[in-house]
Design a protein around this motif. Structure first.
Motif, short mmCIF file in Angstrom:
data_model
loop_
_atom_site.label_atom_id
_atom_site.label_comp_id
_atom_site.label_asym_id
_atom_site.label_seq_id
_atom_site.Cartn_x
_atom_site.Cartn_y
_atom_site.Cartn_z
N GLU A 278 0.82 -1.21 0.00
CA GLU A 278 0.00 0.00 0.00
C GLU A 278 0.86 1.26 0.00
O GLU A 278 0.51 2.26 -0.64
CB GLU A 278 -0.92 0.00 1.22
CG GLU A 278 -1.98 -1.09 1.20
CD GLU A 278 -2.74 -1.17 2.51
OE1 GLU A 278 -2.66 -0.21 3.31
OE2 GLU A 278 -3.41 -2.21 2.75
N SER A 279 2.00 1.21 0.68
CA SER A 279 2.86 2.39 0.76
C SER A 279 3.48 2.74 -0.58
O SER A 279 3.91 3.88 -0.79
CB SER A 279 3.97 2.15 1.80
OG SER A 279 4.87 1.15 1.35
N LYS A 280 3.51 1.78 -1.51
CA LYS A 280 4.08 2.03 -2.84
C LYS A 280 3.02 2.47 -3.84
O LYS A 280 3.33 2.74 -5.00
CB LYS A 280 4.75 0.75 -3.35
CG LYS A 280 5.91 0.27 -2.48
CD LYS A 280 6.44 -1.06 -3.00
CE LYS A 280 7.53 -1.61 -2.11
NZ LYS A 280 8.01 -2.94 -2.57
N CYS A 281 1.77 2.52 -3.39
CA CYS A 281 0.65 2.85 -4.28
C CYS A 281 0.00 4.16 -3.88
O CYS A 281 0.30 4.74 -2.84
CB CYS A 281 -0.38 1.72 -4.26
SG CYS A 281 0.24 0.12 -4.79
N GLU A 282 -0.93 4.60 -4.70
CA GLU A 282 -1.70 5.80 -4.43
C GLU A 282 -3.11 5.40 -4.01
O GLU A 282 -3.80 4.66 -4.72
CB GLU A 282 -1.79 6.66 -5.69
CG GLU A 282 -2.38 8.02 -5.48
CD GLU A 282 -1.41 9.02 -4.89
OE1 GLU A 282 -1.76 9.63 -3.85
OE2 GLU A 282 -0.31 9.20 -5.46
N ARG A 283 -3.54 5.87 -2.84
CA ARG A 283 -4.92 5.60 -2.44
C ARG A 283 -5.85 6.48 -3.26
O ARG A 283 -5.58 7.67 -3.49
CB ARG A 283 -5.13 5.87 -0.96
CG ARG A 283 -6.52 5.44 -0.49
CD ARG A 283 -6.75 5.64 0.98
NE ARG A 283 -8.14 5.29 1.32
CZ ARG A 283 -8.69 5.49 2.50
NH1 ARG A 283 -7.99 6.05 3.48
NH2 ARG A 283 -9.95 5.15 2.71
N VAL A 284 -6.97 5.90 -3.71
CA VAL A 284 -7.86 6.63 -4.63
C VAL A 284 -9.33 6.41 -4.25
O VAL A 284 -9.67 5.50 -3.48
CB VAL A 284 -7.65 6.17 -6.09
CG1 VAL A 284 -6.26 6.53 -6.57
CG2 VAL A 284 -7.91 4.67 -6.25
N ILE A 285 -10.18 7.24 -4.83
CA ILE A 285 -11.62 7.07 -4.78
C ILE A 285 -12.16 7.28 -6.19
O ILE A 285 -11.46 7.78 -7.07
CB ILE A 285 -12.30 8.06 -3.80
CG1 ILE A 285 -11.97 9.51 -4.18
CG2 ILE A 285 -11.89 7.77 -2.37
CD1 ILE A 285 -12.70 10.55 -3.37
N PHE A 286 -13.40 6.89 -6.41
CA PHE A 286 -14.06 7.11 -7.69
C PHE A 286 -14.97 8.33 -7.57
O PHE A 286 -15.73 8.45 -6.61
CB PHE A 286 -14.89 5.90 -8.10
CG PHE A 286 -14.09 4.70 -8.54
CD1 PHE A 286 -12.73 4.61 -8.30
CD2 PHE A 286 -14.71 3.66 -9.20
CE1 PHE A 286 -12.00 3.51 -8.71
CE2 PHE A 286 -14.00 2.54 -9.62
CZ PHE A 286 -12.63 2.47 -9.37
N VAL A 287 -14.92 9.19 -8.57
CA VAL A 287 -15.75 10.39 -8.59
C VAL A 287 -16.42 10.49 -9.96
O VAL A 287 -15.73 10.49 -10.98
CB VAL A 287 -14.94 11.66 -8.31
CG1 VAL A 287 -15.84 12.90 -8.43
CG2 VAL A 287 -14.30 11.61 -6.93
#
Length: 396
Positions: free
Chosen positions: A68-77
């Protein structure tokens, strides 16, 4: 222009890791000249991440927190008929949009994702998605409802009964007595809404039955009991298409390490290959007539359950009586059952192309429907006061 294709996988499911294997396999097979692939990994607490490292199966063999630390947390909009993948939390004075989505492939397995939950999420965001829709996903996941629908359509299934954890807690002995009154040993006990053979156990006596019920109730609030076929041959067949047109794959015969195909057989004994690495006979050791019967029955089950995309239907054959029964349907099968199509000349990248095409076809069909109509019904509504007091009524 390439199609922006989001591949969603993981999720709050006991089949989380299996979903990872299936998704990484699919992303490796997708034609990058046609698709701009966006991996979306869903953690076990339902947070979304994206990043280049998600394409590599080796990344998941470490601590998932490190991943997770190597990725970008995202949401859908959703905005102006498009759905965007946006960084979360958003940063002020920065462009937080990572990309947009044309179509999605949910490659998820099990409760909380495959059961219509993920499909509903995508539908609410107006994203075309591959595979079964909300209703067929939910029906396919509930083994009792699935059996009821199939039985009503003349497709043979084993008789069964359902028991709840509440009833079991109130009187385990009564549940056990009821099973013994309705079934001869051996019986199979299974959670009503899980796949990958999780929580399934065979019982040949009262003591084993109690153990099987205890195990199944660890994974589900409802469990299903049915008789066990003593002279059992398992056969699997996939179906590709939709309600208008569907075709069956080759049939396989899984090679089990026990009397029933277990989670260990499926996933623990074949490295990181998922269902594609399962020991099997391909084609299954059955007659041409039996093969035709299985394939025809698979297509019929697929259609009457309202399925779309690719699904795998698992059958049981009593080798003594030669009766064939539908055991269950996997609406998003492990490895998307690509290995069942290869003997028919359909390569994995072509299978994925057809899943995307079917997703876009369904979206065109939905776009032609009306989901609202012009009305002034709210003008006639009174709720008994500005604050919506009790006793309000609809006027008109």
């Amino acid at each position: 222009m390439k199609i922006k294709l989001a591949v969603l996988f993981g999720g709050k499911s006991v089949e989380h890791e299996i979903s990872i294997i299936s998704a990484v396999q699919a992303m490796a097979a997708l034609n990058r000249e046609k698709y701009d692939v966006i991996p979306v990994y869903i953690t076990k607490d339902n947070r979304f991440f994206t990043g280049e490292c998600l394409f590599d199966i080796e990344s998941y063999k470490q601590n998932l927190k490190n991943l997770e630390s190597k990725c970008e947390r995202v949401i859908f909009v959703s905005e102006n008929d498009k759905t965007f993948i946006v960084k979360y939390p958003q940063k002020k004075f920065k462009n937080n949009v990572i990309d947009y989505i044309d179509v999605a492939l949910p490659i998820v397995h099990g409760t909380n994702v495959e059961d219509g939950t993920m499909q509903g999420f995508l539908q609410m965001h107006n994203i075309p998605y591959g595979g079964c829709d909300v209703m067929s996903s939910a029906v396919g996941m509930d083994k009792y409802v699935m059996k009821t629908v199939l039985k009503d359509n003349g497709i043979p299934v084993l008789d069964c009964k359902v028991y709840t954890s509440y009833a079991y807690e109130q009187g385990a002995e009564g549940i056990i007595n009821d099973i013994e009154d309705n079934f001869d040993y051996p019986v199979i006990i299974k959670p009503i809404n899980l796949g990958s053979s999780v929580g399934i156990k065979k019982a040949s006596n009262r003591e084993e039955l109690e153990d099987a019920l205890e195990l199944a109730f660890e994974f589900s609030l409802k469990v299903l009991c049915e008789r066990a076929i003593v002279n059992l041959k398992e056969i699997n067949c996939a179906v590709l298409g939709d309600g208008e047109e569907a075709e069956a794959s080759e049939c396989e015969e899984p090679i089990t390490g026990d009397e029933i195909l277990s989670y260990k057989d499926k996933y623990m004994d074949n490295g990181s290959k998922g269902m594609s690495g399962l020991k099997r006979r391909m084609p299954a050791d059955i007659t041409n007539e039996q093969r035709d019967c299985v394939r025809d029955m698979a297509v019929k089950a697929f259609k009457c359950l309202g399925c779309g995309g690719v699904a795998r239907i698992d059958f049981m054959m009593d080798t003594k009586t030669e009766e064939i029964f539908v055991n269950e349907i996997n609406t998003i099968p492990g490895s998307l059952s690509f290995y069942l199509w290869e003997p028919l000349g359909i390569k994995y990248d072509e299978l994925l192309d057809r899943l995307v095409s079917l997703a876009l076809k369904r979206e065109r069909e939905r776009a032609a429907l009306h989901f609202s109509f012009e009305t002034n019904v709210l003008s006639g509504v009174t709720l008994g006061g500005a604050k919506g007091a009790k006793g309000g009524k609809l006027g008109g």
